[in-house]
Structure formats: structure tokens, C-alpha cells
Design a protein around this motif. Structure first.
Motif, PDB file in Angstrom:
ATOM      1  N   ALA A  66      15.733   9.558   1.643  1.00 34.01           N
ATOM      2  CA  ALA A  66      15.613   9.022   0.280  1.00 34.01           C
ATOM      3  C   ALA A  66      16.967   9.164  -0.409  1.00 34.01           C
ATOM      4  O   ALA A  66      17.442  10.284  -0.619  1.00 34.01           O
ATOM      5  N   ASP A  67      17.579   8.041  -0.720  1.00 35.70           N
ATOM      6  CA  ASP A  67      18.850   8.052  -1.444  1.00 35.70           C
ATOM      7  C   ASP A  67      18.531   7.971  -2.934  1.00 35.70           C
ATOM      8  O   ASP A  67      18.345   6.892  -3.483  1.00 35.70           O
ATOM      9  N   GLU A  68      18.448   9.149  -3.553  1.00 32.91           N
ATOM     10  CA  GLU A  68      18.163   9.206  -5.002  1.00 32.91           C
ATOM     11  C   GLU A  68      19.437   9.468  -5.787  1.00 32.91           C
ATOM     12  O   GLU A  68      19.409  10.056  -6.880  1.00 32.91           O
ATOM     13  N   ILE A  69      20.552   9.026  -5.229  1.00 31.21           N
ATOM     14  CA  ILE A  69      21.841   9.248  -5.893  1.00 31.21           C
ATOM     15  C   ILE A  69      21.846   8.621  -7.285  1.00 31.21           C
ATOM     16  O   ILE A  69      22.328   9.216  -8.242  1.00 31.21           O
ATOM     17  N   ALA A  70      21.269   7.430  -7.405  1.00 32.73           N
ATOM     18  CA  ALA A  70      21.233   6.773  -8.722  1.00 32.73           C
ATOM     19  C   ALA A  70      19.976   7.100  -9.512  1.00 32.73           C
ATOM     20  O   ALA A  70      20.008   7.158 -10.731  1.00 32.73           O
ATOM     21  N   VAL A  71      18.852   7.283  -8.822  1.00 38.03           N
ATOM     22  CA  VAL A  71      17.574   7.379  -9.551  1.00 38.03           C
ATOM     23  C   VAL A  71      17.086   8.807  -9.776  1.00 38.03           C
ATOM     24  O   VAL A  71      16.104   9.014 -10.500  1.00 38.03           O
ATOM     25  N   GLY A  72      17.743   9.792  -9.160  1.00 41.29           N
ATOM     26  CA  GLY A  72      17.321  11.180  -9.328  1.00 41.29           C
ATOM     27  C   GLY A  72      17.586  11.681 -10.741  1.00 41.29           C
ATOM     28  O   GLY A  72      18.224  11.016 -11.546  1.00 41.29           O
ATOM     29  N   PHE A  73      17.072  12.866 -11.040  1.00 44.23           N
ATOM     30  CA  PHE A  73      17.318  13.546 -12.318  1.00 44.23           C
ATOM     31  C   PHE A  73      16.795  12.776 -13.528  1.00 44.23           C
ATOM     32  O   PHE A  73      17.510  12.544 -14.506  1.00 44.23           O
ATOM     33  N   GLY A  74      15.533  12.383 -13.418  1.00 42.58           N
ATOM     34  CA  GLY A  74      14.823  11.907 -14.606  1.00 42.58           C
ATOM     35  C   GLY A  74      14.984  10.440 -14.946  1.00 42.58           C
ATOM     36  O   GLY A  74      14.382   9.955 -15.900  1.00 42.58           O
ATOM     37  N   ARG A  75      15.765   9.715 -14.178  1.00 38.68           N
ATOM     38  CA  ARG A  75      16.088   8.344 -14.562  1.00 38.68           C
ATOM     39  C   ARG A  75      14.865   7.417 -14.539  1.00 38.68           C
ATOM     40  O   ARG A  75      14.749   6.523 -15.358  1.00 38.68           O
ATOM     41  N   THR A  76      13.952   7.658 -13.596  1.00 40.41           N
ATOM     42  CA  THR A  76      12.821   6.723 -13.462  1.00 40.41           C
ATOM     43  C   THR A  76      11.558   7.220 -14.163  1.00 40.41           C
ATOM     44  O   THR A  76      10.499   6.611 -14.033  1.00 40.41           O
ATOM     45  N   GLY A  77      11.657   8.350 -14.872  1.00 42.37           N
ATOM     46  CA  GLY A  77      10.490   8.860 -15.585  1.00 42.37           C
ATOM     47  C   GLY A  77       9.993  10.190 -15.034  1.00 42.37           C
ATOM     48  O   GLY A  77       9.325  10.952 -15.723  1.00 42.37           O
ATOM     49  N   MET A 130      11.347  13.653 -12.461  1.00 44.30           N
ATOM     50  CA  MET A 130      12.613  14.279 -12.074  1.00 44.30           C
ATOM     51  C   MET A 130      13.216  13.536 -10.881  1.00 44.30           C
ATOM     52  O   MET A 130      14.374  13.154 -10.900  1.00 44.30           O
ATOM     53  N   PHE A 131      12.404  13.323  -9.846  1.00 47.35           N
ATOM     54  CA  PHE A 131      12.837  12.525  -8.702  1.00 47.35           C
ATOM     55  C   PHE A 131      11.865  11.367  -8.527  1.00 47.35           C
ATOM     56  O   PHE A 131      10.657  11.514  -8.769  1.00 47.35           O
ATOM     57  N   ALA A 132      12.396  10.220  -8.102  1.00 47.18           N
ATOM     58  CA  ALA A 132      11.566   9.021  -7.988  1.00 47.18           C
ATOM     59  C   ALA A 132      10.449   9.217  -6.952  1.00 47.18           C
ATOM     60  O   ALA A 132       9.338   8.725  -7.129  1.00 47.18           O
ATOM     61  N   CYS A 133      10.749   9.963  -5.874  1.00 47.26           N
ATOM     62  CA  CYS A 133       9.757  10.200  -4.816  1.00 47.26           C
ATOM     63  C   CYS A 133       8.468  10.816  -5.339  1.00 47.26           C
ATOM     64  O   CYS A 133       7.402  10.643  -4.745  1.00 47.26           O
ATOM     65  N   GLU A 134       8.586  11.573  -6.439  1.00 47.87           N
ATOM     66  CA  GLU A 134       7.394  12.221  -7.002  1.00 47.87           C
ATOM     67  C   GLU A 134       6.325  11.208  -7.370  1.00 47.87           C
ATOM     68  O   GLU A 134       5.132  11.503  -7.310  1.00 47.87           O
ATOM     69  N   GLN A 135       6.753  10.011  -7.776  1.00 43.66           N
ATOM     70  CA  GLN A 135       5.774   9.014  -8.228  1.00 43.66           C
ATOM     71  C   GLN A 135       4.929   8.501  -7.076  1.00 43.66           C
ATOM     72  O   GLN A 135       3.895   7.867  -7.287  1.00 43.66           O
ATOM     73  N   ALA A 136       5.390   8.743  -5.846  1.00 44.10           N
ATOM     74  CA  ALA A 136       4.615   8.359  -4.672  1.00 44.10           C
ATOM     75  C   ALA A 136       4.076   9.594  -3.958  1.00 44.10           C
ATOM     76  O   ALA A 136       3.468   9.472  -2.895  1.00 44.10           O
ATOM     77  N   ASN A 137       4.323  10.768  -4.545  1.00 43.68           N
ATOM     78  CA  ASN A 137       3.873  12.008  -3.915  1.00 43.68           C
ATOM     79  C   ASN A 137       4.392  12.183  -2.502  1.00 43.68           C
ATOM     80  O   ASN A 137       3.630  12.609  -1.625  1.00 43.68           O
TER      81      ASN A 137
END
Ligand SMILES: *Cc1c(COP(=O)(O)O)cnc(C)c1O
Length: 461
Positions: free
Chosen positions: A266-277, A279-286
Motif C-alpha cells: 500500500a503506497d500511502e505516501i500521498a493519502v496517509g496521515f488523515g488525508r482521506t478521512g 489516519m490511513f486510507a487502508c482503514e476504510q477497507a479494514n
């Protein structure tokens, strides 16, 4: 003598003087340097203050794109600046092999505490592309260490972007950056993107995701035996034009990777740290990836740093006799730099102590409300938003979604309009987007969208 002539011909404005000096010596990223003639200004920034950048002549620009998506809590954030100063007075750097320090220990502990469950090791590097290189190499090397040497390839998505070094560029799919270097690059297997703008009429984002997972299943059926990992930008493909997909894609992707025994990067370089709502985008898919790449916002945008988080299972495959030569010997001189760690720790402290995600939700709602009327604009299409990332495309015709001929440079006109009005809004081609720092106010969001709306008319009129 030369110096005197130079100083006599030096223009009066500080901006112009600095820009002229810059253009004699610097070579800038992502730039056709030839365009910095009359067409494209070079803007010397002297200081930053919250969401604002101030140039050498004192003009102010609202940083609506967080300086390439890295700034979270404002420029020259006092808390991060103090942490940097304090650390710099104590220990600037020590090599990270055989030596360690408390900032790196605390940062790894803290990242692993907040990351999706199951990630147990942190490997530090200097920038985003290096993190991607590390994840690719670790995945390949893992399969090598467990005796699956036939696994030498990667699967990446259409329209992906993972950085510009040769390995990261290899798994990227943007011809603008990649095509010329193709003879030098690895050849990934490209899977269709779950981007919901590609939907059929009346198809939902979830349905696009399901269809794309089926495509991926067919690819894995054929290629899993030679594949190390699938690499993905969770929820938003940022450089590829802020293309968004349903979290369901990530849930299904994790299942497929498990079923076919390939890693998920998972490349969360841009979306990590709260950007997508979250903390990490992966959380939204569990889901927990096998490798999580972080950078950009990691230090609040203050210093270059990246991290790759991985599992014990991966880590343990690298343990063995020294003579077996199965250690991960990859190194960067500045891995785990204490000053960068201090900036990252200060950034994470802000997340812990302030209601950042709640506040971002309010800002995202305001942004959604303010961009909604642009739906009716005859030259705007594909309005989309995930958390504090909102985007839309300038088009010649909204109904048919016909793009403008690229040579017309509509996006560039939009950019120049923004600068004139004191807004840094740098589009990706004709895709305009907002990725504001989290310290932006609702009033500033209103000004940002008002200026962008004018800019759209100026660029499409
Ligand atoms: C910016 C970015 C990178 C590369 O990071 P750099 O620090 O610019 O090398 C990689 N992946 C994604 C998704 C990015 O947005």
C-alpha cells in the motif's frame, strides 16, 4: 566587473532579482525550464505562515495543494519547528547501523501503534520513491529467501504513480513521466484501475470495483506464480489525476492477494496521515497491507523522510546465519535521521492531542458544499472528493466529457490566474484539485473555491 554589471542590471523587485539568480543556477523538478521565460513565473518564497506562503516582495499565496500534498499543519508550524531546533542542538545524525537513538525508537513505536494491526517493523528512508524501492526489494527478496525465486514481477494499476526512481517509475503508469525511460525499466503487469470515473452508465463505484477485482483475479490466475506483490495507491491515485475508487476494491484486493499468496504493497505516501478521512486510507477497507509506504505528511511536510512498515512474517524471512546472505542490506546514509524523526514525532503528537480528523471532516464537508455548484459549469466534469482531496476536470464539453486539446494548456491558464489572485492551485494537466493543509479555515476554503471558480471561467472562456 561582471558583478557590478550584474548588480546594475538587477531588477528592483526582490522577486525578480532572486528569480533571475535562481534561473541561472537551479534545475527544478517537474518543469520544462524553457517555460520560465515570460510565460511562467519563478516565485521566490521567503517564509511561510500557516496555510500561507509569502514571497520576497511580500505577496501572499494560499497553499491550496499543501506544497505537493506534504504540509499538514501549516508552514513553519511552531511546534514542529521547535522540535527540529531542539533535536538539531542535541544530535543531528548518527549512522543507523549499529547505532540508534530515542527519536527513531519512539517514532517506530508510535507508527506501529497507529498503523493497521499486524504491522510490526519500521524501515526508515529519505523520501517517497525510496520507500517504494524498499517495499519492492523487500517483497522480491522475501520470496527469494523462502525459496520462491521464480517470483520476479510486480502487478501495478493503470494510471498509477509511485515515484520517479527507476524501480518506482517501473511500477508507475503515467507515460508523461515513464515513456522515455521505458528501456531502462522493469516490466510490471498492469491491471485495470478501479477508478470510478471509468464507470459504465448507471454503474456505482462499488460495481466498478467488483468488475476490476474480477479482471485482477484473471491476471493473478495467469501470473501469481511469477508475482511478488500488487502495489496500489489506496483510495486515490493522486498524480494520475486524483482518480478515486471504492474502499471495497481494497477489501477485495487483500482477499485476492491472500488467496494467490502475493504481497500487497500500500503506497500511502500521498493519502496517509488523515488525508482521506481516516489516519490511513487502508482503514476504510479494514485491511492491513504487507508493506505500508509512508512519506510526504510524515514530518508534517517539514523534512524529507519516509518509512516502510511491514509484518513480522516478512521480517523473520530475513533472519539467518550471516553466511546465508539473506539480510536486507539496503541502506541510505540518512536512514532514521534524528531531526526528521523529531519532526515526525511532533506531527504525530499534534494528531494525538488535537481533534485533527474530526476537524478535517468539517473542512471536507465545507469543501464539498462549496464545490457542488460547479457541477453545472459547462466546462467542468467529474467532480469528486475523498476526505480533504477534491478534484474535477476542465473539459471542452461537459455532456460528452470531451477534453481540451492538451496543447491549449487550459490548466496552465488556471494556475496563472490563481497566482495572480494569491492562490497556489497547481493542476495536473487539466485536472484541478484542492488538497489544503489541515490548518486552513472555512473562510479560506470559501476564498479558495471562489478564486478557483473564477479561474475556471478565465481558463475556459
Ligand atoms: C509523491 C509520491 C511518491 C514519491 O514520493 P517522493 O518523495 O516524491 O519521492 C510515491 N507515491 C505516491 C503515491 C506519491 O504521491
Amino acid at each position: 566587473m561582471a558583478a557590478i554589471i550584474a548588480s546594475m542590471s538587477e531588477p528592483k523587485s526582490c522577486n525578480a532579482a532572486l528569480a533571475a539568480r535562481d534561473l541561472r543556477v537551479n534545475w527544478h523538478p517537474c518543469t520544462q525550464m524553457r517555460e520560465h521565460d515570460a510565460r511562467l513565473p519563478m516565485i521566490p518564497i521567503r517564509h511561510g505562515e500557516g496555510a500561507w506562503l509569502i514571497d520576497a516582495d511580500g505577496r501572499r499565496y494560499l497553499d491550496c495543494i499543501s506544497s505537493w500534498w506534504s504540509n499538514l499543519f501549516g508552514h513553519a508550524n511552531p511546534r514542529i519547528a521547535a522540535a527540529i531546533a531542539e533535536q538539531a542542538a542535541k544530535l543531528n545524525h548518527v549512522m543507523f547501523a549499529g547505532f540508534t537513538h530515542e527519536p527513531a525508537i519512539r517514532l517506530a513505536e508510535e507508527l506501529l501503534r497507529i498503523a493497521p494491526p499486524g504491522l510490526a517493523r519500521a524501515f526508515f528512508a529519505g523520501d517517497g520513491a525510496s520507500a517504494v524501492e524498499i517495499a519492492l526489494k523487500m517483497s522480491f527478496h522475501y520470496w527469494h529467501n523462502v525459496g520462491r525465486c521464480e517470483r520476479t514481477r510486480f502487478i501495478s494499476l493503470m494510471n498509477a504513480y509511485h515515484g520517479e526512481t527507476l524501480g518506482a517509475l517501473s511500477v508507475s503508469d503515467l507515460p508523461l513521466y515513464r515513456a522515455v525511460y521505458a528501456p531502462l525499466l522493469l516490466q510490471p503487469i498492469i491491471a485495470p484501475s478501479p477508478d470510478w470515473l471509468d464507470c459504465e452508465p448507471n454503474e456505482s463505484a462499488e460495481e466498478v470495483a467488483i468488475r476490476r477485482l474480477q479482471d485482477l483475479r484473471e491476471i493473478l490466475e495467469r501470473h501469481a506464480h511469477e508475482t511478488c506483490a500488487v502495489i496500489v495507491e489506496p483510495l486515490v491515485q493522486c498524480s494520475g489525476g486524483m482518480r478515486m475508487h471504492s474502499p471495497g476494491y481494497l477489501t477485495g484486493l487483500r482477499k485476492l492477494c491472500d488467496e494467490y499468496e502475493v504481497h500487497l504493497i500500500a503506497d500511502e505516501i500521498a493519502v496517509g496521515f488523515g488525508r482521506t478521512g481516516t489516519m490511513f486510507a487502508c482503514e476504510q477497507a479494514n485491511v492491513t497491507p504487507d508493506f505500508l509506504c509512508l512519506s510526504k505528511g510524515l514530518t508534517g511536510g517539514a523534512l524529507a523522510m519516509s518509512a516502510v512498515l511491514t509484518t513480522d512474517r516478512v521480517y523473520e524471512a530475513f533472519l539467518g546465519d550471516y553466511a546465508a546472505n539473506n539480510a536486507f542490506l539496503h541502506s541510505h546514509t540518512f536512514s532514521g535521521n534524528p531531526i526528521a524523526c523529531a519532526a515526525a514525532l511532533a506531527t504525530l503528537a499534534i494528531f494525538r492531542e488535537e481533534p485533527v480528523l474530526e476537524n478535517n471532516r468539517l473542512l471536507a464537508a465545507r469543501l464539498a458544499e462549496r464545490i457542488a455548484p460547479l457541477c453545472d459549469h459547462p466546462h467542468v466534469s467529474g467532480i469528486r472528493q475523498t476526505g480533504l482531496i477534491a478534484a474535477m476536470d476542465l473539459v471542452a464539453d461537459r455532456k460528452t466529457r470531451t477534453p481540451y486539446p492538451p496543447a491549449q494548456r487550459r490548466g496552465l491558464r488556471f494556475y496563472l490566474h490563481g497566482l495572480q489572485k494569491g492562490m497556489l492551485l497547481r493542476p495536473l494537466g487539466d485536472t484541478i484539485y484542492f488538497i489544503p493543509p489541515y490548518c486552513i479555515t472555512t473562510d479560506e476554503i470559501d476564498r479558495m473555491v471562489d478564486t478557483a471558480t473564477e479561474g475556471i471561467s478565465a481558463a475556459t472562456g
